[in-house]
Design a protein around this motif. Structure first.
Motif, mmCIF file in Angstrom:
data_model
loop_
_atom_site.group_PDB
_atom_site.id
_atom_site.type_symbol
_atom_site.label_atom_id
_atom_site.label_comp_id
_atom_site.label_asym_id
_atom_site.label_seq_id
_atom_site.Cartn_x
_atom_site.Cartn_y
_atom_site.Cartn_z
ATOM 1 N N GLY A 126 97.188 24.348 -17.358
ATOM 2 C CA GLY A 126 97.153 24.069 -15.919
ATOM 3 C C GLY A 126 97.786 22.728 -15.582
ATOM 4 O O GLY A 126 98.594 22.620 -14.650
ATOM 5 N N CYS A 174 101.202 22.098 -13.412
ATOM 6 C CA CYS A 174 101.224 21.261 -12.199
ATOM 7 C C CYS A 174 102.226 20.121 -12.326
ATOM 8 O O CYS A 174 102.910 19.777 -11.365
ATOM 9 C CB CYS A 174 99.836 20.682 -11.924
ATOM 10 N N SER A 181 100.401 26.602 -7.847
ATOM 11 C CA SER A 181 99.545 27.797 -7.820
ATOM 12 C C SER A 181 99.269 28.311 -9.238
ATOM 13 O O SER A 181 98.143 28.689 -9.560
ATOM 14 C CB SER A 181 100.145 28.894 -6.941
ATOM 15 N N HIS A 182 100.279 28.302 -10.090
ATOM 16 C CA HIS A 182 100.073 28.716 -11.482
ATOM 17 C C HIS A 182 99.150 27.732 -12.194
ATOM 18 O O HIS A 182 98.234 28.130 -12.923
ATOM 19 C CB HIS A 182 101.415 28.806 -12.211
ATOM 20 N N LYS A 218 95.581 28.123 -11.017
ATOM 21 C CA LYS A 218 94.985 29.354 -11.539
ATOM 22 C C LYS A 218 94.311 29.069 -12.875
ATOM 23 O O LYS A 218 93.152 29.438 -13.108
ATOM 24 C CB LYS A 218 96.057 30.433 -11.712
ATOM 25 N N TRP A 219 95.025 28.361 -13.771
ATOM 26 C CA TRP A 219 94.482 28.054 -15.092
ATOM 27 C C TRP A 219 93.401 26.987 -15.016
ATOM 28 O O TRP A 219 92.412 27.044 -15.760
ATOM 29 C CB TRP A 219 95.600 27.655 -16.045
ATOM 30 N N ARG A 223 91.334 26.539 -12.523
ATOM 31 C CA ARG A 223 90.125 27.209 -12.021
ATOM 32 C C ARG A 223 89.445 28.021 -13.123
ATOM 33 O O ARG A 223 88.223 28.033 -13.238
ATOM 34 C CB ARG A 223 90.459 28.099 -10.819
ATOM 35 N N LYS A 224 90.246 28.679 -13.966
ATOM 36 C CA LYS A 224 89.667 29.423 -15.091
ATOM 37 C C LYS A 224 88.944 28.473 -16.048
ATOM 38 O O LYS A 224 87.846 28.779 -16.518
ATOM 39 C CB LYS A 224 90.751 30.200 -15.850
#
Length: 173
Positions: A103, A107, A117-118, A121-122, A124-125
């Motif tokens: 992530g 970024c 956004s990618h 996503k990671w 947040r996971k």
């Protein structure tokens, strides 16, 4: 006995026999133990090779560590693309730290163009898996570059405290 006592000389005597291991976790324990021997300039390469062996033989922690080593050039040439690939492999296999590293790399645009956004996503996971550093990074990212740098420093300090708490020595690069 060697592992329990943290005796790198003892482990070194057994390396030829241990080199045949296909146990990824054992190989990673060897790499971790060898990494504490600061007096040997060739040790970084040996740690890299054992970490690589461990990752190849299934150690998820070693996959993330390999990504770190490629990012920093520890024991090998720095290679951000290989670093990113290892973080991606670890994240897809369920490593919260791999998710976090992937992530952050996404970024920051370490290898690929920055993709918030990618990256989020990671992150947040990783956060869902309980990796607190991901929450700090996401908050800081929204605050701006200065806050991100502060969060990265705080995350590294927290990580180092965890290493020390688990009896591992912290190597400053």
């Amino acid at each position: 006995m060697c592992f329990r006592d943290g005796d790198t000389n003892c482990v070194s005597k057994w390396l030829p026999q241990l080199a045949k291991t296909t146990d990824g976790d054992l190989a990673y324990r060897i790499a971790t133990l060898l990494s504490t021997d600061k007096g040997n300039p060739q040790r970084a390469r040996s740690v890299f090779e054992w970490t690589q062996r461990a990752a190849t033989n299934g150690s998820l922690d070693a996959v993330v560590a390999l990504g770190d080593m490629y990012m920093s050039g520890t024991g090998t040439e720095a290679d951000p693309a290989k670093s990113y690939l290892n973080f991606y492999r670890a994240a897809n296999r369920g490593s919260p730290r791999g998710m976090y590293q992937l992530g952050v790399a996404s970024c920051q645009g370490a290898v690929v163009p920055p993709n918030e956004s990618h990256g989020f996503k990671w992150l947040r996971k990783a956060s869902t898996e309980g990796y607190v550093a991901a929450d700090r990074y996401m908050s800081a990212y929204k605050e701006g570059k200065e806050a991100r740098l502060r969060a990265e420093r705080e995350n590294m300090e927290a990580y180092e405290r965890e290493l020390v708490r688990h009896g591992k020595e912290v190597e400053r690069i």
